[in-house]
Design an enzyme around this catalytic site. Sequence first.
Site, short mmCIF file in Angstrom:
data_model
loop_
_atom_site.label_atom_id
_atom_site.label_comp_id
_atom_site.label_asym_id
_atom_site.label_seq_id
_atom_site.Cartn_x
_atom_site.Cartn_y
_atom_site.Cartn_z
N CYS A 135 0.96 -1.01 0.00
CA CYS A 135 -0.15 0.21 0.06
C CYS A 135 0.81 1.21 0.04
O CYS A 135 1.46 1.41 0.75
CB CYS A 135 -0.76 -0.24 1.30
N CYS A 136 0.30 2.08 -0.79
CA CYS A 136 1.30 3.39 -0.71
C CYS A 136 2.41 3.24 -1.32
O CYS A 136 2.66 3.31 -2.06
CB CYS A 136 0.66 4.09 1.03
N ILE A 137 3.23 4.47 0.04
CA ILE A 137 4.82 4.43 -0.13
C ILE A 137 5.54 2.91 0.42
O ILE A 137 6.28 3.12 -0.15
CB ILE A 137 5.37 5.58 1.31
#
Length: 224
Positions: A135-137
């Site tokens: 997820c995400c970074i």
Amino acid sequence: MSKRVAVILSGCGVYDGTEVHEASAVLVHLSRAGAKVQMFAPNADQMHVVNHCVGKPTEEKRNILQESARIARGDVTDLDKLDVTAFDAVIIPGGFGVAKNLSDWAVKNKEFTIQPQVEKIIKAFHTARKPLGMCCIASILAAKILPGCELTVGQEKECEKWPYAQTAGAMKEMGCKHVNTEVEKAHVDVKNKLVTTSAFMCNAPIHNVFDGIGVMVKETLKLA
């Protein structure tokens, strides 16, 4: 048969650890799918501790494993003990802990290094042809370890909705293929068994982030 999934945490709190809403969404979707989950985190000091009321570092010191236990309701295991053969997949939620505690991206950007323990585990899952969900970074970890992989952190053009879009450019400079994807979606790199979603890289309502993480979890389990 229930899938066995390792979830790697990086502390507790968006600015210095795991993004709590992302971790919670991952756990809810895994639970709904009937997966058996075990959470892990490095037993090491955080890069620093951030006062989340003001967004500024303090002089305090905190341990990544102990902080991750807040999310895991105490049931978290030292990352050193993660046996890849015991799991069908691994998922890593985002939060600045990925960029500060699992790596030094926050300091070095695309010249960053990954904590050796984390790098070894991701490589082992990939070598075993077991899927990776991020997820995400957290997708930066795949960008570093799997050159040429396909992934998403959302959109490449920075705007109010996508304030961290420059990350996509950095990933492309690292040799990856970035795929523009809306927050409610995920991208599947079938070749590398890698599933990514933008989550809070997008300035979006929390239910949209939750839905996108749900797609990521579903597609990760499909590959397991």
